[in-house]
Design a protein around this motif. Structure first.
Motif, PDB file in Angstrom:
ATOM      1  N   PHE A 163       0.896  -0.925  -0.357  1.00  0.00           N
ATOM      2  CA  PHE A 163       0.486  -0.038   0.365  1.00  0.00           C
ATOM      3  C   PHE A 163       1.158   1.414  -0.159  1.00  0.00           C
ATOM      4  O   PHE A 163       2.100   1.517   1.274  1.00  0.00           O
ATOM      5  CB  PHE A 163      -1.151   0.333   1.389  1.00  0.00           C
ATOM      6  CG  PHE A 163      -1.897   1.000   1.350  1.00  0.00           C
ATOM      7  CD1 PHE A 163      -2.674   1.336   0.778  1.00  0.00           C
ATOM      8  CD2 PHE A 163      -1.843   2.430   2.077  1.00  0.00           C
ATOM      9  CE1 PHE A 163      -3.825   2.652   0.292  1.00  0.00           C
ATOM     10  CE2 PHE A 163      -2.541   3.370   1.871  1.00  0.00           C
ATOM     11  CZ  PHE A 163      -3.184   3.221   1.606  1.00  0.00           C
ATOM     12  N   GLY A 164       0.186   2.413  -0.975  1.00  0.00           N
ATOM     13  CA  GLY A 164       1.365   3.253  -0.977  1.00  0.00           C
ATOM     14  C   GLY A 164       1.952   3.256  -1.488  1.00  0.00           C
ATOM     15  O   GLY A 164       2.539   4.705  -2.274  1.00  0.00           O
ATOM     16  N   ARG A 165       2.997   2.552  -1.961  1.00  0.00           N
ATOM     17  CA  ARG A 165       4.541   2.720  -2.441  1.00  0.00           C
ATOM     18  C   ARG A 165       4.890   1.293  -2.675  1.00  0.00           C
ATOM     19  O   ARG A 165       5.137   0.439  -2.110  1.00  0.00           O
ATOM     20  CB  ARG A 165       5.661   3.659  -2.014  1.00  0.00           C
ATOM     21  CG  ARG A 165       6.285   3.419  -0.881  1.00  0.00           C
ATOM     22  CD  ARG A 165       7.323   3.457  -0.095  1.00  0.00           C
ATOM     23  NE  ARG A 165       7.605   3.846   0.825  1.00  0.00           N
ATOM     24  CZ  ARG A 165       9.129   2.725   1.354  1.00  0.00           C
ATOM     25  NH1 ARG A 165      10.063   3.466   0.418  1.00  0.00           N
ATOM     26  NH2 ARG A 165       9.378   3.059   2.663  1.00  0.00           N
ATOM     27  N   TRP A 166       6.064   1.387  -3.480  1.00  0.00           N
ATOM     28  CA  TRP A 166       6.606   0.013  -3.994  1.00  0.00           C
ATOM     29  C   TRP A 166       7.957  -0.217  -3.297  1.00  0.00           C
ATOM     30  O   TRP A 166       8.469   0.423  -3.595  1.00  0.00           O
ATOM     31  CB  TRP A 166       6.242  -0.223  -5.662  1.00  0.00           C
ATOM     32  CG  TRP A 166       7.256  -0.978  -5.703  1.00  0.00           C
ATOM     33  CD1 TRP A 166       7.271  -3.151  -5.397  1.00  0.00           C
ATOM     34  CD2 TRP A 166       8.440  -1.325  -7.039  1.00  0.00           C
ATOM     35  NE1 TRP A 166       8.281  -3.655  -6.392  1.00  0.00           N
ATOM     36  CE2 TRP A 166       8.690  -2.732  -7.546  1.00  0.00           C
ATOM     37  CE3 TRP A 166       8.590  -0.676  -8.374  1.00  0.00           C
ATOM     38  CZ2 TRP A 166       9.630  -2.753  -7.947  1.00  0.00           C
ATOM     39  CZ3 TRP A 166       9.642  -1.290  -9.175  1.00  0.00           C
ATOM     40  CH2 TRP A 166      10.338  -2.444  -8.858  1.00  0.00           C
ATOM     41  N   ILE A 167       8.538  -1.268  -2.032  1.00  0.00           N
ATOM     42  CA  ILE A 167       9.389  -1.467  -1.739  1.00  0.00           C
ATOM     43  C   ILE A 167      10.407  -2.857  -2.433  1.00  0.00           C
ATOM     44  O   ILE A 167       9.088  -3.832  -2.690  1.00  0.00           O
ATOM     45  CB  ILE A 167       9.581  -1.718  -0.491  1.00  0.00           C
ATOM     46  CG1 ILE A 167       8.262  -0.336   0.248  1.00  0.00           C
ATOM     47  CG2 ILE A 167       9.780  -2.504   0.311  1.00  0.00           C
ATOM     48  CD1 ILE A 167       8.077  -0.548   1.674  1.00  0.00           C
ATOM     49  N   ASP A 168      10.371  -2.812  -3.212  1.00  0.00           N
ATOM     50  CA  ASP A 168      11.005  -4.186  -3.994  1.00  0.00           C
ATOM     51  C   ASP A 168      11.814  -4.943  -3.267  1.00  0.00           C
ATOM     52  O   ASP A 168      13.005  -5.077  -2.251  1.00  0.00           O
ATOM     53  CB  ASP A 168      12.160  -3.691  -5.262  1.00  0.00           C
ATOM     54  CG  ASP A 168      12.532  -4.400  -6.086  1.00  0.00           C
ATOM     55  OD1 ASP A 168      11.863  -6.170  -6.170  1.00  0.00           O
ATOM     56  OD2 ASP A 168      13.303  -4.161  -7.494  1.00  0.00           O
ATOM     57  N   SER A 169      11.871  -6.016  -2.910  1.00  0.00           N
ATOM     58  CA  SER A 169      12.344  -7.324  -2.514  1.00  0.00           C
ATOM     59  C   SER A 169      13.224  -8.043  -3.575  1.00  0.00           C
ATOM     60  O   SER A 169      13.642  -9.295  -2.761  1.00  0.00           O
ATOM     61  CB  SER A 169      11.164  -8.247  -1.409  1.00  0.00           C
ATOM     62  OG  SER A 169      10.581  -6.673  -0.966  1.00  0.00           O
TER      63      SER A 169
END
Length: 116
Positions: free
Chosen positions: A22-28
């Motif tokens: 939610f809100g922003r992409w956090i690339d794992s």
């Protein structure tokens, strides 16, 4: 329940094999698929609220270019069939692009109506 919570709850079964954020992409990492729900505002809030969202579907590095497109169509079909606890949910036509490292992406605008 907020519109974003209702939308996440409605879409979770369709996006079960995608990492919902939610809100922003956090690339794992490139081995995962991501579904990122971003609030986009809406008209002035009143008794009936009309928040808008952007749903960004980011494919894994090994996915074919059509993976986010197929999932976008699944999301659109779900939203046209039911709105869950939202009064109304209207998806827009998806747009397609790619991340800087070449992963396929589909993005859908979703307009909603929810009672306050």
């Amino acid at each position: 329940m907020t519109a974003s919570e209702a939308l996440r709850q409605l879409l979770q079964p369709v996006l079960s094999d995608w990492r919902f954020q939610f809100g922003r992409w956090i690339d794992s990492g490139k081995t995962f698929r991501y579904a990122v729900l971003k609030p986009m505002g809406g008209p002035m809030a009143g008794l009936v609220r009309q928040p808008a969202f952007s749903l960004v579907l980011i494919g894994a590095g090994t996915d074919p270019l059509t993976a986010p497109e197929r999932k976008a169509q699944d999301v659109i079909e779900k939203l046209l069939a039911e709105s869950g606890s939202l009064v109304f949910a209207q998806p827009g036509e998806p747009i397609y692009w790619a991340t800087d490292d070449g992963r396929p992406v589909a993005e859908i605008t979703i307009n909603t109506i929810i009672n306050r």
